[in-house]
Design an enzyme around this catalytic site. Structure first.
Site, short mmCIF file in Angstrom:
data_model
loop_
_atom_site.label_atom_id
_atom_site.label_comp_id
_atom_site.label_asym_id
_atom_site.label_seq_id
_atom_site.Cartn_x
_atom_site.Cartn_y
_atom_site.Cartn_z
N LYS A 10 -13.03 -4.49 -4.49
CA LYS A 10 -13.11 -5.61 -3.54
C LYS A 10 -13.92 -5.16 -2.33
O LYS A 10 -14.04 -3.96 -2.02
CB LYS A 10 -11.72 -6.07 -3.11
CG LYS A 10 -10.88 -5.03 -2.32
CD LYS A 10 -11.18 -4.95 -0.85
CE LYS A 10 -10.38 -3.85 -0.15
NZ LYS A 10 -10.83 -3.59 1.24
N ASP A 136 -3.05 -3.72 -0.36
CA ASP A 136 -4.14 -4.41 -1.06
C ASP A 136 -3.77 -4.79 -2.49
O ASP A 136 -4.53 -5.54 -3.14
CB ASP A 136 -5.39 -3.52 -1.11
CG ASP A 136 -6.14 -3.50 0.22
OD1 ASP A 136 -5.96 -4.44 1.01
OD2 ASP A 136 -6.88 -2.54 0.46
#
Length: 288
Positions: A10, A136
């Site tokens: 990401k 995350d």
């Protein structure tokens, strides 16, 4: 039964630090999206009741320090699983790069074992479990594009950003996320950031507005401490990137452009300067 699970990296399009919480964590708002750079996990059952990890790189810990091991152990304990599992990690995402490689591997492990062991968890249940491993991990369970709030565990899914190239460059240094957050001073996050502006740009599929909305409150700390990161950012801008930002706490910096010729110029310009350079596409959707 053998499963192959994709674990995409990401990037943070925004990382707005709002304030420091009483529990010591920072309240954040982050717009994140997945990119076409991914680890791949091979998951298969073992007759013996143990967790066995193997990896394509030799310097990654393969015990309880590894997020994949932690995820497998968490599921075994949560659901009283008395079966073993072997997991091979084909590592393509640079380690300690601000790209959530370890978190994405943990999320892929949760998704894969949910299927292998027929646990029946939905996405929210998998994300809730993942939040116990790292901030995350919930986003990585969902993938795609999302606004993350709280410590990063509260996920609001968004539409995909406009298609573009992402050129990433990671200098040969490590950056401690805890140290960067610890060095952040209150005056460095007094402004509200640009997450709302970024969401509006994504909704309109306005690429230039996306580039103008890039924001990371941690960037000033890392750039001050690590001149290599600042130099990469300056080079990307000089080579013609439409937008440049550090991802997470760094040290990886990414450039955005919607022109392939410009992507090639940025990529080639950085290769002689930096070992870990990638030119990939933004994914934006759930492509695992």
């Amino acid at each position: 039964m053998r499963l192959m699970v994709k674990a995409p990296a990401k990037i943070n399009l925004t990382l707005d630090v709002l304030y420091k919480r009483p529990d010591g964590y920072h309240e954040v708002e982050m717009v994140m999206t997945t990119i076409d750079l991914a680890d791949r996990l091979t998951i298969e059952p073992l007759d013996e009741n143990k967790i066995v990890l193997d990896c394509s790189v030799c310097f990654l810990p393969l015990d309880e320090r590894n997020h994949v091991y932690q995820a497998a152990m968490l599921l075994k304990q949560q659901f009283n699983i008395d079966k073993g599992v072997r997991i091979y990690i084909d590592k393509q995402i640079p380690i300690a790069a601000g790209l959530a490689g370890g978190s994405s591997d943990a999320a892929a492990t949760i998704r894969g074992l949910n299927q292998l062991w027929n646990l029946g968890m939905n996405m929210q249940e998998m994300a809730d479990l993942g939040s116990r491993i790292g901030s995350d991990v919930p986003f990585c369970v969902y993938g795609g594009t999302a606004l993350a709030k709280g410590r990063g565990e509260r996920i609001e899914l968004l539409s995909s950003p406009p298609p573009c190239w992402v050129i990433l460059a990671k200098p040969p240094i490590g950056v401690s996320t805890a140290e960067v957050y610890g060095a952040l001073k209150a005056e460095q996050f007094k402004d509200t950031g640009k997450s709302k502006q970024m969401m509006e740009a994504i909704y309109r599929k306005d690429f230039l507005a996306v580039c103008e909305s890039l924001s990371n409150h941690l960037e000033s700390v890392t750039l001050e401490r690590y001149p290599e990161v600042r130099l990469i950012k300056e080079k990307m801008a000089r080579f013609g990137a439409d937008g440049v930002l550090m991802s997470g706490s760094g040290p990886t910096v990414f450039a955005l452009t919607d022109k392939e010729s410009r992507a090639n110029r940025i990529y080639n310009g950085l290769r002689g300067f930096c070992k870990d350079v990638f030119a990939v596409r933004v994914l934006g959707g759930n492509n695992w």
